[in-house]
Design a protein around this motif. Sequence first.
Motif, mmCIF file in Angstrom:
data_model
loop_
_atom_site.group_PDB
_atom_site.id
_atom_site.type_symbol
_atom_site.label_atom_id
_atom_site.label_comp_id
_atom_site.label_asym_id
_atom_site.label_seq_id
_atom_site.Cartn_x
_atom_site.Cartn_y
_atom_site.Cartn_z
ATOM 1 N N LEU A 318 0.829 -1.202 0.000
ATOM 2 C CA LEU A 318 0.000 0.000 0.000
ATOM 3 C C LEU A 318 0.866 1.257 0.000
ATOM 4 O O LEU A 318 0.573 2.233 -0.709
ATOM 5 N N LEU A 319 1.937 1.232 0.772
ATOM 6 C CA LEU A 319 2.837 2.379 0.832
ATOM 7 C C LEU A 319 3.456 2.668 -0.532
ATOM 8 O O LEU A 319 3.535 3.823 -0.972
ATOM 9 N N LYS A 320 3.876 1.617 -1.228
ATOM 10 C CA LYS A 320 4.455 1.809 -2.560
ATOM 11 C C LYS A 320 3.444 2.430 -3.516
ATOM 12 O O LYS A 320 3.764 3.340 -4.295
ATOM 13 N N ILE A 321 2.211 1.933 -3.467
ATOM 14 C CA ILE A 321 1.166 2.446 -4.360
ATOM 15 C C ILE A 321 0.878 3.914 -4.052
ATOM 16 O O ILE A 321 0.798 4.756 -4.955
ATOM 17 N N ARG A 322 0.709 4.215 -2.763
ATOM 18 C CA ARG A 322 0.366 5.587 -2.384
ATOM 19 C C ARG A 322 1.502 6.547 -2.706
ATOM 20 O O ARG A 322 1.260 7.659 -3.192
ATOM 21 N N ALA A 323 2.738 6.125 -2.459
ATOM 22 C CA ALA A 323 3.890 6.978 -2.762
ATOM 23 C C ALA A 323 3.994 7.240 -4.263
ATOM 24 O O ALA A 323 4.306 8.357 -4.698
ATOM 25 N N ARG A 324 3.688 6.212 -5.049
ATOM 26 C CA ARG A 324 3.697 6.388 -6.505
ATOM 27 C C ARG A 324 2.605 7.358 -6.947
ATOM 28 O O ARG A 324 2.837 8.232 -7.790
ATOM 29 N N ASP A 325 1.428 7.217 -6.362
ATOM 30 C CA ASP A 325 0.297 8.042 -6.778
ATOM 31 C C ASP A 325 0.521 9.529 -6.505
ATOM 32 O O ASP A 325 0.096 10.377 -7.294
ATOM 33 N N ILE A 326 1.153 9.844 -5.364
ATOM 34 C CA ILE A 326 1.338 11.264 -5.036
ATOM 35 C C ILE A 326 2.758 11.736 -5.325
ATOM 36 O O ILE A 326 3.106 12.886 -5.035
ATOM 37 N N ASP A 327 3.593 10.859 -5.901
ATOM 38 C CA ASP A 327 4.954 11.198 -6.320
ATOM 39 C C ASP A 327 5.790 11.732 -5.150
ATOM 40 O O ASP A 327 6.224 12.882 -5.122
ATOM 41 N N VAL A 328 6.000 10.832 -4.191
ATOM 42 C CA VAL A 328 6.779 11.187 -3.016
ATOM 43 C C VAL A 328 7.587 9.958 -2.605
ATOM 44 O O VAL A 328 7.210 8.823 -2.910
ATOM 45 N N ALA A 329 8.725 10.174 -1.961
ATOM 46 C CA ALA A 329 9.530 9.047 -1.495
ATOM 47 C C ALA A 329 8.779 8.307 -0.390
ATOM 48 O O ALA A 329 8.274 8.936 0.547
ATOM 49 N N PRO A 330 8.673 6.972 -0.457
ATOM 50 C CA PRO A 330 7.909 6.222 0.547
ATOM 51 C C PRO A 330 8.354 6.509 1.982
ATOM 52 O O PRO A 330 7.513 6.574 2.887
ATOM 53 N N ARG A 331 9.663 6.665 2.200
ATOM 54 C CA ARG A 331 10.157 6.835 3.574
ATOM 55 C C ARG A 331 9.631 8.098 4.229
ATOM 56 O O ARG A 331 9.586 8.203 5.456
ATOM 57 N N LEU A 332 9.238 9.084 3.409
ATOM 58 C CA LEU A 332 8.693 10.310 3.981
ATOM 59 C C LEU A 332 7.302 10.068 4.561
ATOM 60 O O LEU A 332 6.878 10.754 5.491
ATOM 61 N N LEU A 333 6.579 9.083 4.023
ATOM 62 C CA LEU A 333 5.229 8.770 4.507
ATOM 63 C C LEU A 333 5.259 7.865 5.730
ATOM 64 O O LEU A 333 4.524 8.077 6.695
ATOM 65 N N ALA A 334 6.088 6.829 5.698
ATOM 66 C CA ALA A 334 6.127 5.867 6.807
ATOM 67 C C ALA A 334 7.389 5.029 6.693
ATOM 68 O O ALA A 334 7.918 4.824 5.606
ATOM 69 N N ARG A 335 7.822 4.514 7.844
ATOM 70 C CA ARG A 335 8.987 3.628 7.886
ATOM 71 C C ARG A 335 8.520 2.191 8.119
ATOM 72 O O ARG A 335 7.449 1.945 8.664
ATOM 73 N N SER A 336 9.366 1.244 7.708
ATOM 74 C CA SER A 336 8.986 -0.177 7.790
ATOM 75 C C SER A 336 8.643 -0.603 9.213
ATOM 76 O O SER A 336 7.691 -1.361 9.425
ATOM 77 N N ASP A 337 9.415 -0.120 10.200
ATOM 78 C CA ASP A 337 9.139 -0.545 11.570
ATOM 79 C C ASP A 337 7.779 -0.043 12.043
ATOM 80 O O ASP A 337 7.083 -0.720 12.799
ATOM 81 N N GLU A 338 7.356 1.138 11.556
ATOM 82 C CA GLU A 338 6.032 1.649 11.907
ATOM 83 C C GLU A 338 4.929 0.776 11.303
ATOM 84 O O GLU A 338 3.903 0.531 11.945
#
Length: 390
Positions: A318-338
């Motif tokens: 889901l993170l990959k999809i959302r990051a792609r959709d809004i054109d942002v680096a995934p790590r800025l949205l959430a980290r794996s441990d979270e």
Amino acid sequence: MHVHPLITDSATLANLCTRLARADFVCIDTEFMRESTYWPELCLIQIADVNEAAAIDPMAPGLDLAPLLELMVANEDVLKVFHAGGQDLEIIYNLTGTTPHPLFDTQVAAMALGQGEQIGYSNLVDSWLGIQIDKGARFTDWSRRPLDARQIEYAIGDVTHLAKIFPRMLERLRKTGRGAWLDHEMERLGDPLNYANDPDLAWKRVRISGRKPDVLGRLKAIARWRELEARGKDLPRGRIVKDETLADLAGHPPKKQADLAKVRGLSATWAHNDIGGRLMAAIEAAKPLDADELPPREDRKPGLGKEGALVADLLKLLLKIRARDIDVAPRLLARSDELELLAAGQRDGLSMLDGWRFDQFGRDALDLVEGRLGFAVKGGKLKMTRTEDA
């Protein structure tokens, strides 16, 4: 933009800093050497605003850096701009005991503009200015004097280009409304605790298998000992003892100093010299690590389980999809441990469930784990699809 000759005297530097103190922002970069010392050896400082740029020689005899350091850490009216500034901030912290504030890192900002998590400086300059940087001086020994004109020109380019990129980047962040997304990241980057090098935490840098409190307690003690030895001698940690030798000593401690002669990675002279004696004293004084200091198990997150691990994988998708959709680096949205904590049932203290991150990703992540969101393939593309609330 006016580029000054290399600054080597205190009066010229003080006058420069007086002018720069009236700027809205300054761009800073440093050149340093750290291969043979514990403390990074500061060799050159580059600084620029929109009107002028200069390289400063901190190795020049008698040069007083006080006006520059005051501009860095005491002047709250001037924004300090870096690119991948972690090591630059470390040097300023070592000189002043604190970090520049306020600050802006263009590598971090690039994450909010879809340029990846760790865009390099050359790629940043190419993408924003269409300029290909000459990388010929990258491997310069910056501690050697004199520096030639080509070396100085290369070094100053790091801040003159940045002084052109930063206003454009800021304008795009304003247009997209993403400037506020970066506030927390910039504060985290500028936290002085990141650069304090606490000897009691040095053991966490060393890779070691197992979680036995007595072994980790010895590792903590001897890593602290190594840190203090390296500082006192101004040598890299690995010149005192390499990490793998520290781990071996922690797991298989010698019973007496004479046994140090048998330890791979140590000189036989340690069996009877002073440094060997100090190492043995650290080993003998070590205490088992407290339970609250033990690192988490690597094989499984507490409370996650097999089903939870599958949910965490779905969240990562889901993170990959959302990051792609809004054109942002995934790590800025959430980290794996979270994501793993969310999958395990935690809801409190997760940055993705607060503020703009909740709006952009956290709400969808919560809906996924609570059954209100699924995946579907439409037109060959993976999409999120809403389900009826339970």
